[in-house]
Design a protein around this motif. Structure first.
Motif, short mmCIF file in Angstrom:
data_model
loop_
_atom_site.label_atom_id
_atom_site.label_comp_id
_atom_site.label_asym_id
_atom_site.label_seq_id
_atom_site.Cartn_x
_atom_site.Cartn_y
_atom_site.Cartn_z
N ASN A 81 -23.60 13.80 46.36
CA ASN A 81 -22.36 14.11 45.66
C ASN A 81 -22.73 14.80 44.35
OD1 ASN A 81 -19.60 14.16 45.21
ND2 ASN A 81 -19.55 12.14 44.26
N VAL A 82 -22.32 16.05 44.21
CA VAL A 82 -22.62 16.83 43.01
C VAL A 82 -21.43 16.72 42.06
CG1 VAL A 82 -23.17 19.12 42.09
CG2 VAL A 82 -24.12 18.40 44.29
N LEU A 83 -21.70 16.18 40.87
CA LEU A 83 -20.64 15.94 39.88
C LEU A 83 -20.42 17.20 39.05
CD1 LEU A 83 -21.89 12.44 38.70
CD2 LEU A 83 -20.13 12.92 40.41
N VAL A 84 -19.15 17.57 38.86
CA VAL A 84 -18.79 18.78 38.12
C VAL A 84 -17.88 18.38 36.97
CG1 VAL A 84 -17.72 21.06 38.29
CG2 VAL A 84 -18.94 20.12 40.25
N PRO A 85 -18.25 18.73 35.70
CA PRO A 85 -17.40 18.33 34.57
C PRO A 85 -16.06 19.06 34.61
CG PRO A 85 -19.14 19.81 33.84
CD PRO A 85 -19.42 19.50 35.27
N PRO A 86 -15.06 18.51 33.92
CA PRO A 86 -13.74 19.17 33.92
C PRO A 86 -13.82 20.59 33.36
CG PRO A 86 -13.58 16.96 33.01
CD PRO A 86 -15.04 17.25 33.18
N HIS A 87 -13.04 21.47 33.97
CA HIS A 87 -12.89 22.85 33.52
C HIS A 87 -11.53 22.97 32.81
CE1 HIS A 87 -16.10 23.36 36.38
NE2 HIS A 87 -16.21 24.64 36.09
N ALA A 88 -11.29 24.08 32.14
CA ALA A 88 -9.97 24.33 31.56
C ALA A 88 -8.98 24.39 32.71
CB ALA A 88 -9.97 25.63 30.78
N PRO A 89 -7.95 23.55 32.67
CA PRO A 89 -7.01 23.53 33.80
C PRO A 89 -6.08 24.74 33.79
CG PRO A 89 -6.29 22.01 32.10
CD PRO A 89 -7.60 22.57 31.64
N LYS A 92 -3.59 21.64 36.48
CA LYS A 92 -4.47 21.34 37.62
C LYS A 92 -5.86 21.90 37.36
CE LYS A 92 -4.59 19.23 41.45
NZ LYS A 92 -4.67 17.82 41.21
N ASP A 93 -6.85 21.09 37.65
CA ASP A 93 -8.25 21.53 37.62
C ASP A 93 -8.83 21.17 38.98
OD1 ASP A 93 -10.96 21.91 37.30
OD2 ASP A 93 -11.24 20.26 35.91
N LYS A 94 -8.99 22.18 39.84
CA LYS A 94 -9.45 21.91 41.21
C LYS A 94 -10.96 21.78 41.31
CE LYS A 94 -5.51 24.15 43.31
NZ LYS A 94 -4.94 25.37 43.77
N LEU A 95 -11.67 22.08 40.23
CA LEU A 95 -13.12 22.15 40.32
C LEU A 95 -13.85 20.86 39.96
CD1 LEU A 95 -13.56 25.69 38.71
CD2 LEU A 95 -13.67 25.11 41.14
N SER A 96 -13.24 20.00 39.13
CA SER A 96 -13.98 18.84 38.64
C SER A 96 -14.19 17.79 39.73
CB SER A 96 -13.27 18.23 37.42
OG SER A 96 -12.00 17.73 37.79
N THR A 121 -8.59 13.51 35.11
CA THR A 121 -7.36 12.83 34.72
C THR A 121 -6.82 13.58 33.50
OG1 THR A 121 -8.58 11.25 33.36
CG2 THR A 121 -8.01 10.56 35.60
N TYR A 122 -5.51 13.49 33.28
CA TYR A 122 -4.86 14.36 32.30
C TYR A 122 -4.13 13.56 31.23
CZ TYR A 122 -5.71 17.65 36.06
OH TYR A 122 -6.32 18.40 37.03
N SER A 123 -4.16 14.12 30.01
CA SER A 123 -3.37 13.59 28.89
C SER A 123 -2.59 14.76 28.32
CB SER A 123 -4.29 13.03 27.80
OG SER A 123 -5.11 12.01 28.33
N TRP A 124 -1.36 14.48 27.90
CA TRP A 124 -0.52 15.52 27.30
C TRP A 124 -0.36 15.27 25.81
CZ3 TRP A 124 1.57 19.93 29.46
CH2 TRP A 124 1.41 20.07 30.83
N TYR A 125 -0.25 16.37 25.06
CA TYR A 125 -0.11 16.30 23.60
C TYR A 125 1.07 17.15 23.17
CZ TYR A 125 -4.86 14.44 23.56
OH TYR A 125 -5.97 13.66 23.76
N LYS A 126 1.73 16.71 22.10
CA LYS A 126 2.77 17.53 21.45
C LYS A 126 2.41 17.61 19.98
CE LYS A 126 7.70 18.15 20.73
NZ LYS A 126 7.61 18.56 19.36
N THR A 142 -2.23 13.55 38.68
CA THR A 142 -1.88 14.89 39.16
C THR A 142 -1.72 15.88 38.01
OG1 THR A 142 0.51 14.53 39.08
CG2 THR A 142 -0.63 13.93 41.14
N GLY A 143 -1.58 15.40 36.78
CA GLY A 143 -1.40 16.29 35.63
C GLY A 143 0.02 16.76 35.45
N THR A 144 0.99 16.12 36.13
CA THR A 144 2.39 16.53 36.06
C THR A 144 3.16 15.71 35.04
OG1 THR A 144 2.32 17.23 38.36
CG2 THR A 144 4.50 16.89 37.41
N LEU A 145 3.89 16.42 34.19
CA LEU A 145 4.76 15.80 33.18
C LEU A 145 6.18 16.25 33.48
CD1 LEU A 145 5.21 14.42 30.33
CD2 LEU A 145 4.90 16.68 29.38
#
Length: 166
Positions: free
Chosen positions: A96-104, A123-127, A132-137, A158-161
């Motif tokens: 299993n090759v681990l891939v760090p998060p990319h810019a979604p 969505k980040d399909k590569l990591s 997992t996602y957090s949203w900021y305002k 899923t990254g959906t707000l």
């Protein structure tokens, strides 16, 4: 000695396959990769395809250099010893090759009418494992921001707000 190997991309992966023979002095070693089809990695004393030039073997232990997500999968080591009681020894190793998060990639509507809800998606399909996602305002985490005029639900997997302005 290690049935599951997890490594970060662009590093080396060691897939262990160790053996002893009784009488056989020249055992045949083969490595295969299982996917939709089974393909050879090491066959007849040489590496094949994309493994040529970036893999090495010590006994039957395989080292892959500079692994990428394409290298993830199930590998199979076979050692054939025709002169021994046990003619074939085999082991399976999962890489299993681990891939760090990319810019979604994100979809955010430009405008929303008051009283209606809006769906913001990232969505980040590569990591690997999945991000997992957090949203900021206004640079503050949404869950700590004081936003009495906004109701929302957030799916961190899923990254959906989904939110609405009251």
């Amino acid at each position: 000695s290690k049935a599951k190997v997890e490594v970060h991309e662009n590093t080396n992966a060691v897939l262990s396959c160790e053996f002893r023979t009784e009488k056989e002095t020249n055992p045949r070693v083969e490595w295969k990769k299982r996917g939709k089809d089974v393909s050879y990695v090491y066959f007849d004393g040489d590496f094949t395809g994309s493994f040529k030039g970036r893999a090495s073997i010590d006994g039957a232990t395989l080292t892959l250099r500079g692994v990428t997500q394409k290298d993830s999968g199930v590998y199979h080591c076979e050692v054939t010893a025709r002169q021994d009681k046990i003619k074939l020894g085999e082991v399976t190793v999962t890489l299993n090759v681990l891939v760090p998060p990319h810019a979604p990639s994100c979809e955010v509507p430009e405008t929303v009418m008051r009283g209606f809800s809006a769906e913001l998606r990232c969505k980040d399909k590569l990591s690997v494992p999945a991000a997992t996602y957090s949203w900021y305002k206004d640079n503050k985490p949404l869950h700590t921001a004081n936003l009495p005029e906004i109701t929302y639900t957030l799916d961190s997997k899923t990254g959906t707000l989904v939110g609405g302005v009251l």
